[in-house]
Scaffold this motif. Sequence first.
Motif, PDB file in Angstrom:
ATOM      1  N   LEU A  40       0.874  -1.173   0.000  1.00  0.00           N
ATOM      2  CA  LEU A  40       0.000   0.000   0.000  1.00  0.00           C
ATOM      3  C   LEU A  40       0.905   1.214   0.000  1.00  0.00           C
ATOM      4  O   LEU A  40       1.661   1.432   0.950  1.00  0.00           O
ATOM      5  CB  LEU A  40      -0.908   0.016   1.232  1.00  0.00           C
ATOM      6  CG  LEU A  40      -1.735   1.289   1.423  1.00  0.00           C
ATOM      7  CD1 LEU A  40      -2.700   1.493   0.254  1.00  0.00           C
ATOM      8  CD2 LEU A  40      -2.498   1.225   2.728  1.00  0.00           C
ATOM      9  N   SER A  41       0.877   1.981  -1.082  1.00  0.00           N
ATOM     10  CA  SER A  41       1.694   3.182  -1.190  1.00  0.00           C
ATOM     11  C   SER A  41       0.807   4.385  -0.907  1.00  0.00           C
ATOM     12  O   SER A  41      -0.011   4.792  -1.746  1.00  0.00           O
ATOM     13  CB  SER A  41       2.311   3.278  -2.588  1.00  0.00           C
ATOM     14  OG  SER A  41       3.106   4.434  -2.696  1.00  0.00           O
ATOM     15  N   TRP A  42       0.929   4.937   0.272  1.00  0.00           N
ATOM     16  CA  TRP A  42       0.140   6.063   0.758  1.00  0.00           C
ATOM     17  C   TRP A  42       0.915   7.329   0.424  1.00  0.00           C
ATOM     18  O   TRP A  42       2.023   7.530   0.900  1.00  0.00           O
ATOM     19  CB  TRP A  42      -0.055   5.889   2.258  1.00  0.00           C
ATOM     20  CG  TRP A  42      -0.881   6.888   2.954  1.00  0.00           C
ATOM     21  CD1 TRP A  42      -0.463   7.737   3.945  1.00  0.00           C
ATOM     22  CD2 TRP A  42      -2.284   7.134   2.793  1.00  0.00           C
ATOM     23  NE1 TRP A  42      -1.515   8.489   4.394  1.00  0.00           N
ATOM     24  CE2 TRP A  42      -2.650   8.140   3.700  1.00  0.00           C
ATOM     25  CE3 TRP A  42      -3.258   6.607   1.956  1.00  0.00           C
ATOM     26  CZ2 TRP A  42      -3.945   8.624   3.807  1.00  0.00           C
ATOM     27  CZ3 TRP A  42      -4.553   7.078   2.055  1.00  0.00           C
ATOM     28  CH2 TRP A  42      -4.880   8.078   2.968  1.00  0.00           C
ATOM     29  N   LEU A  43       0.361   8.189  -0.400  1.00  0.00           N
ATOM     30  CA  LEU A  43       1.082   9.348  -0.906  1.00  0.00           C
ATOM     31  C   LEU A  43       0.944  10.584  -0.020  1.00  0.00           C
ATOM     32  O   LEU A  43       1.045  11.710  -0.492  1.00  0.00           O
ATOM     33  CB  LEU A  43       0.620   9.658  -2.337  1.00  0.00           C
ATOM     34  CG  LEU A  43       0.837   8.510  -3.335  1.00  0.00           C
ATOM     35  CD1 LEU A  43       0.246   8.858  -4.689  1.00  0.00           C
ATOM     36  CD2 LEU A  43       2.304   8.163  -3.458  1.00  0.00           C
ATOM     37  N   HIS A  44       0.731  10.378   1.247  1.00  0.00           N
ATOM     38  CA  HIS A  44       0.660  11.442   2.244  1.00  0.00           C
ATOM     39  C   HIS A  44       1.750  11.216   3.283  1.00  0.00           C
ATOM     40  O   HIS A  44       2.202  10.099   3.478  1.00  0.00           O
ATOM     41  CB  HIS A  44      -0.682  11.403   3.004  1.00  0.00           C
ATOM     42  CG  HIS A  44      -1.830  11.944   2.254  1.00  0.00           C
ATOM     43  ND1 HIS A  44      -2.062  13.280   2.120  1.00  0.00           N
ATOM     44  CD2 HIS A  44      -2.840  11.320   1.600  1.00  0.00           C
ATOM     45  CE1 HIS A  44      -3.169  13.469   1.423  1.00  0.00           C
ATOM     46  NE2 HIS A  44      -3.652  12.297   1.092  1.00  0.00           N
ATOM     47  N   SER A  45       2.097  12.283   3.973  1.00  0.00           N
ATOM     48  CA  SER A  45       2.915  12.087   5.163  1.00  0.00           C
ATOM     49  C   SER A  45       1.947  11.842   6.313  1.00  0.00           C
ATOM     50  O   SER A  45       0.825  12.340   6.302  1.00  0.00           O
ATOM     51  CB  SER A  45       3.789  13.313   5.437  1.00  0.00           C
ATOM     52  OG  SER A  45       2.991  14.449   5.627  1.00  0.00           O
ATOM     53  N   GLY A  46       2.339  11.059   7.250  1.00  0.00           N
ATOM     54  CA  GLY A  46       1.459  10.742   8.368  1.00  0.00           C
ATOM     55  C   GLY A  46       0.513   9.607   8.039  1.00  0.00           C
ATOM     56  O   GLY A  46       0.185   9.360   6.883  1.00  0.00           O
ATOM     57  N   VAL A  47       0.076   8.919   9.089  1.00  0.00           N
ATOM     58  CA  VAL A  47      -0.787   7.754   8.901  1.00  0.00           C
ATOM     59  C   VAL A  47      -2.030   7.807   9.788  1.00  0.00           C
ATOM     60  O   VAL A  47      -2.671   6.786  10.004  1.00  0.00           O
ATOM     61  CB  VAL A  47      -0.008   6.436   9.138  1.00  0.00           C
ATOM     62  CG1 VAL A  47       1.063   6.236   8.092  1.00  0.00           C
ATOM     63  CG2 VAL A  47       0.579   6.399  10.541  1.00  0.00           C
ATOM     64  N   ASP A  48      -2.371   8.982  10.290  1.00  0.00           N
ATOM     65  CA  ASP A  48      -3.541   9.091  11.168  1.00  0.00           C
ATOM     66  C   ASP A  48      -4.798   8.538  10.503  1.00  0.00           C
ATOM     67  O   ASP A  48      -5.565   7.803  11.129  1.00  0.00           O
ATOM     68  CB  ASP A  48      -3.780  10.544  11.588  1.00  0.00           C
ATOM     69  CG  ASP A  48      -2.703  11.069  12.520  1.00  0.00           C
ATOM     70  OD1 ASP A  48      -1.897  10.254  13.021  1.00  0.00           O
ATOM     71  OD2 ASP A  48      -2.664  12.280  12.744  1.00  0.00           O
TER      72      ASP A  48
END
Length: 99
Positions: free
Chosen positions: A74-82
């Motif tokens: 899973l490549s999440w293109l945001h900083s942070g994982v909240d």
Amino acid sequence: MKVVCLWHATEDEILYIKNAVPAGVEVVSPKGDYFSRFECTYSDVERHSMDADALIGWTLPKGIVEISNKLKVLSWLHSGVDDLTQMGVLALAKQRGFK
């Protein structure tokens, strides 16, 4: 292998990803009308996500990770994982062992 873009990717963006992954990897994104090209709905990507090995996106439609049984990345293109924590995605990732 199959990579699903969770946004309405342009042909250039799809080509960029195809050039970055091994030959033969299928790269797909939702087609059709959209409010924001950087978001998609569950119904936009449901059929592609069921057999996806990787998901890439700025947003994650609720329920998509749960139906992505082959998911490895899973490549999440945001900083942070909240957001991912609140949605239970990180717990599911740990349970299933994807990155």
